[in-house]
Design a protein around this motif. Structure first.
Motif, PDB file in Angstrom:
ATOM      1  N   PRO A 128       0.831  -1.209   0.000  1.00  0.00           N
ATOM      2  CA  PRO A 128       0.000   0.000   0.000  1.00  0.00           C
ATOM      3  C   PRO A 128       0.866   1.259   0.000  1.00  0.00           C
ATOM      4  O   PRO A 128       1.941   1.292   0.620  1.00  0.00           O
TER       5      PRO A 128
ATOM      6  N   GLU B  16      -3.918  -1.798  -3.222  1.00  0.00           N
ATOM      7  CA  GLU B  16      -4.140  -0.354  -3.245  1.00  0.00           C
ATOM      8  C   GLU B  16      -5.022   0.108  -2.085  1.00  0.00           C
ATOM      9  O   GLU B  16      -4.825   1.192  -1.530  1.00  0.00           O
ATOM     10  N   THR B  17      -5.976  -0.735  -1.698  1.00  0.00           N
ATOM     11  CA  THR B  17      -6.864  -0.348  -0.597  1.00  0.00           C
ATOM     12  C   THR B  17      -6.227  -0.555   0.770  1.00  0.00           C
ATOM     13  O   THR B  17      -6.812  -0.180   1.790  1.00  0.00           O
TER      14      THR B  17
ATOM     15  N   SER C  36      -2.372   1.748 -10.812  1.00  0.00           N
ATOM     16  CA  SER C  36      -2.671   1.607  -9.384  1.00  0.00           C
ATOM     17  C   SER C  36      -1.816   2.568  -8.561  1.00  0.00           C
ATOM     18  O   SER C  36      -0.655   2.846  -8.897  1.00  0.00           O
ATOM     19  N   GLN C  37      -2.393   3.049  -7.470  1.00  0.00           N
ATOM     20  CA  GLN C  37      -1.685   3.895  -6.527  1.00  0.00           C
ATOM     21  C   GLN C  37      -1.152   3.007  -5.404  1.00  0.00           C
ATOM     22  O   GLN C  37      -1.803   2.785  -4.386  1.00  0.00           O
ATOM     23  N   LEU C  38       0.023   2.459  -5.645  1.00  0.00           N
ATOM     24  CA  LEU C  38       0.661   1.609  -4.638  1.00  0.00           C
ATOM     25  C   LEU C  38       2.171   1.754  -4.780  1.00  0.00           C
ATOM     26  O   LEU C  38       2.665   2.341  -5.737  1.00  0.00           O
TER      27      LEU C  38
END
Length: 316
Positions: free
Chosen positions: A177, A238-239, A256-258
């Motif tokens: 994350p 990501e969550t 993805s935002q990771l």
């Protein structure tokens, strides 16, 4: 006596897999379709080839004898196809290709574009399938060539009748994350022993390879989410619900935002092409393998998702 290649292939696969259901899954038929192929073969030979034993079926002596000859007949047929291809002045023909999801999205489009330029006489008919099924699909004859994954920790079974050709090699990184490991660029697997993991089922090749890597690092991963789909795995990371293993090719499937951190542990997978050994030197197979290898090794910017529509290369 008259018979067809699908009938003989169904019989041969039954000797390998033992059940009509397994044969159907391998060949892309329904169980009823496999039974019809065997029944037609029995009518042609005038002999009983299968007998029912409880809920199972087994080959009779006649079935075993014909299956042994059928393997040679199918091999000779493959050699004839290769010989015929070599009489042509250009590399041309139709190939049925099996692909797993990532390869279909990231490798095939570029390969089709390149094939249109270098070997426009080849027509590709593709079939999406589970990555763990591609080896059996080639063995069963439902496809002539397939893209698969081979893990050094859990290698594909090797069969003398099949050829596994390396295309490219990928090293795994850790997907975490965003902001979960501030200031870190690399990490060792053993540092993740207390984290929750998102991994595929342990029965899959990838799942077994991931478990083997973690166990080699001295821990059993705490798998919170058992997920097969790569895009879903990236979304879960990501969550913030866990970490996972990723490669560059996997990361292309979903923005993805990771955070992606290098692993000090060496965990790899190989992208491979699988074909029957007798077909390895078929001009169409050899040409398409070369194109697929170039596409698999291409930088991310060269990948595309537009299917080819002209020049003889078709996505079916």
């Amino acid at each position: 006596m008259e018979w067809t290649s699908p009938q003989l292939r169904s019989l041969v696969e039954l000797t390998r897999r033992g059940t009509v259901t397994a044969v159907a899954r391998s060949l892309g038929y329904t169980p009823g379709g496999v039974s019809q192929q065997i029944a037609a073969l029995e009518r042609s030979t005038g002999m009983e080839l299968l007998r029912r034993v409880g809920r199972r079926v087994e080959l009779t002596d006649a079935g075993v004898t014909l299956a042994a000859h059928a393997e040679r007949i199918l091999a000779t047929e493959a050699e004839a196809v290769e010989a015929l291809e070599r009489t042509r002045h250009e590399v041309s023909g139709t190939l049925r290709v099996g692909l797993f999801a990532t390869a279909a999205a990231e490798i095939l489009p570029l390969a089709l574009r390149r094939a249109r330029e270098t070997c426009p006489g080849i027509t590709v008919r593709s079939r999406d399938m589970d990555v763990d099924d591609v080896y059996d699909a080639v063995a069963g004859g439902s496809v002539e060539l397939a893209l698969g994954l081979d893990y050094p920790d859990v290698p594909l079974p090797r069969d003398a009748s099949l050829c596994v050709l390396p295309l490219s090699r990928e090293r795994f990184s850790l997907a975490a994350p965003a902001g979960d490991l501030p200031g870190r660029r690399t990490v060792a697997l053993h540092e993740m022993r207390e984290r929750g993991w998102i991994l595929p089922p342990a029965a899959s090749y990838y799942g077994r390879a991931a478990l083997t890597a973690c166990r080699r690092a001295g821990f059993e991963p705490r798998v919170l989410h058992e997920v097969t789909d790569t895009a879903a795995t990236l979304a879960l990371v990501e969550t913030g619900v866990g970490v996972s293993l990723v490669t560059d090719l996997m990361l292309r499937l979903r923005p993805s935002q990771l955070d992606v951190l290098g692993l000090s542990d060496t965990v790899e997978r190989h992208i491979v092409a699988v074909c029957r050994s007798v077909a390895r030197h078929r001009p169409t197979v050899a040409a398409l393998v070369d194109v697929l290898r170039a596409a698999a090794c291409a930088p991310a910017g060269e990948q595309g998702r537009q299917p080819a529509g002209e020049g003889g290369v078709a996505l079916g």
